[in-house]
Design a protein around this motif. Sequence first.
Motif, PDB file in Angstrom:
ATOM      1  N   UNK A   1      -8.436 -26.863 -21.940  1.00 51.92           N
ATOM      2  CA  UNK A   1      -9.440 -25.946 -22.415  1.00 51.92           C
ATOM      3  C   UNK A   1     -10.265 -25.148 -21.636  1.00 51.92           C
ATOM      4  N   UNK A   2      -9.993 -23.913 -21.805  1.00 54.99           N
ATOM      5  CA  UNK A   2     -11.003 -22.950 -21.081  1.00 54.99           C
ATOM      6  C   UNK A   2     -12.327 -23.158 -21.141  1.00 54.99           C
TER       7      UNK A   2
ATOM      8  N   UNK B   1     -17.911 -27.188 -10.049  1.00 57.56           N
ATOM      9  CA  UNK B   1     -16.547 -26.703 -10.392  1.00 57.56           C
ATOM     10  C   UNK B   1     -16.999 -26.286 -11.808  1.00 57.56           C
ATOM     11  N   UNK B   2     -16.158 -24.815 -11.945  1.00 57.41           N
ATOM     12  CA  UNK B   2     -16.433 -23.960 -12.981  1.00 57.41           C
ATOM     13  C   UNK B   2     -15.560 -24.278 -14.212  1.00 57.41           C
ATOM     14  N   UNK B   3     -14.362 -24.800 -13.748  1.00 59.65           N
ATOM     15  CA  UNK B   3     -13.429 -25.201 -14.733  1.00 59.65           C
ATOM     16  C   UNK B   3     -12.041 -25.526 -14.245  1.00 59.65           C
ATOM     17  N   UNK B   4     -11.231 -25.920 -15.095  1.00 61.76           N
ATOM     18  CA  UNK B   4      -9.700 -26.293 -14.907  1.00 61.76           C
ATOM     19  C   UNK B   4      -8.965 -25.744 -15.606  1.00 61.76           C
ATOM     20  N   UNK B   5      -7.903 -25.051 -15.377  1.00 61.78           N
ATOM     21  CA  UNK B   5      -6.862 -24.177 -16.167  1.00 61.78           C
ATOM     22  C   UNK B   5      -5.863 -25.292 -16.931  1.00 61.78           C
TER      23      UNK B   5
ATOM     24  N   UNK C   1      -0.112 -16.332  -9.232  1.00 59.95           N
ATOM     25  CA  UNK C   1      -0.518 -16.972 -10.505  1.00 59.95           C
ATOM     26  C   UNK C   1      -2.064 -17.008 -10.863  1.00 59.95           C
ATOM     27  N   UNK C   2      -2.843 -16.808  -9.703  1.00 61.28           N
ATOM     28  CA  UNK C   2      -4.354 -16.853  -9.762  1.00 61.28           C
ATOM     29  C   UNK C   2      -4.906 -16.138 -10.997  1.00 61.28           C
ATOM     30  N   UNK C   3      -4.565 -14.966 -11.052  1.00 64.46           N
ATOM     31  CA  UNK C   3      -5.094 -14.328 -12.394  1.00 64.46           C
ATOM     32  C   UNK C   3      -4.814 -15.216 -13.851  1.00 64.46           C
ATOM     33  N   UNK C   4      -3.661 -15.567 -13.897  1.00 62.73           N
ATOM     34  CA  UNK C   4      -3.355 -16.409 -15.199  1.00 62.73           C
ATOM     35  C   UNK C   4      -4.159 -17.864 -15.045  1.00 62.73           C
ATOM     36  N   UNK C   5      -4.568 -18.450 -13.832  1.00 64.32           N
ATOM     37  CA  UNK C   5      -5.119 -19.372 -13.746  1.00 64.32           C
ATOM     38  C   UNK C   5      -6.507 -19.368 -13.830  1.00 64.32           C
ATOM     39  N   UNK C   6      -7.201 -18.185 -13.626  1.00 67.63           N
ATOM     40  CA  UNK C   6      -8.406 -18.039 -14.017  1.00 67.63           C
ATOM     41  C   UNK C   6      -8.774 -17.707 -15.313  1.00 67.63           C
ATOM     42  N   UNK C   7      -7.729 -16.785 -16.028  1.00 67.80           N
ATOM     43  CA  UNK C   7      -7.901 -16.701 -17.176  1.00 67.80           C
ATOM     44  C   UNK C   7      -7.833 -17.870 -18.123  1.00 67.80           C
ATOM     45  N   UNK C   8      -7.279 -18.876 -17.637  1.00 69.76           N
ATOM     46  CA  UNK C   8      -7.125 -20.255 -18.345  1.00 69.76           C
ATOM     47  C   UNK C   8      -8.074 -21.284 -17.935  1.00 69.76           C
ATOM     48  N   UNK C   9      -8.783 -21.021 -16.790  1.00 68.99           N
ATOM     49  CA  UNK C   9      -9.761 -22.041 -16.119  1.00 68.99           C
ATOM     50  C   UNK C   9     -11.111 -21.939 -16.793  1.00 68.99           C
ATOM     51  N   UNK C  10     -11.744 -20.602 -16.711  1.00 75.71           N
ATOM     52  CA  UNK C  10     -13.033 -20.312 -17.151  1.00 75.71           C
ATOM     53  C   UNK C  10     -13.359 -19.010 -17.546  1.00 75.71           C
ATOM     54  N   UNK C  11     -14.019 -18.751 -18.546  1.00 70.34           N
ATOM     55  CA  UNK C  11     -14.265 -17.172 -18.752  1.00 70.34           C
ATOM     56  C   UNK C  11     -16.041 -17.043 -19.051  1.00 70.34           C
TER      57      UNK C  11
END
Length: 151
Positions: free
Chosen positions: A1-2, A18-22, A70-80
Amino acid sequence: MTTQIAHLADLAGRVGEVLGVSDWITVDQARIDRFAEATGDHQWIHVDPVRAATGPFGVTVAHGFLTLSLLPWFFDHGFVVNDTRMGLNYGLNKVRFPAPVPVDSRLRAQFKLLAYEPIDGGAQLLVEATIEREGASKPVCVAESLTRRFV
């Protein structure tokens, strides 16, 4: 969950956290082949399953730069960050590929905030992205990513 972060300014006090996990993403042969076609990197270890079966990993492996891309995808699904209107990739300080990504691996990324610097209209973030492969003990990529986010 983002992970949802309300305000960009809230990150100033979260350096070192840690801000998030994708979510997980699967790197299948079709994705590897499309990356090879887009970049012109047709090294057999990536695109020839028959030859790769006799190679060092027993299967094809993803390009290191595919994993990094894949970093942009991971960022989008890690934290907003909810109050940002846009973000820009500003660069990378350091990138390492400690382990391979065999075909059909599931990957996810964890994001740790290393630095926060206010800039005109927003902030520059230095984020350590650690990309892990499900079931593996070593990360497949560790990158220090610089992004600029604007409110």
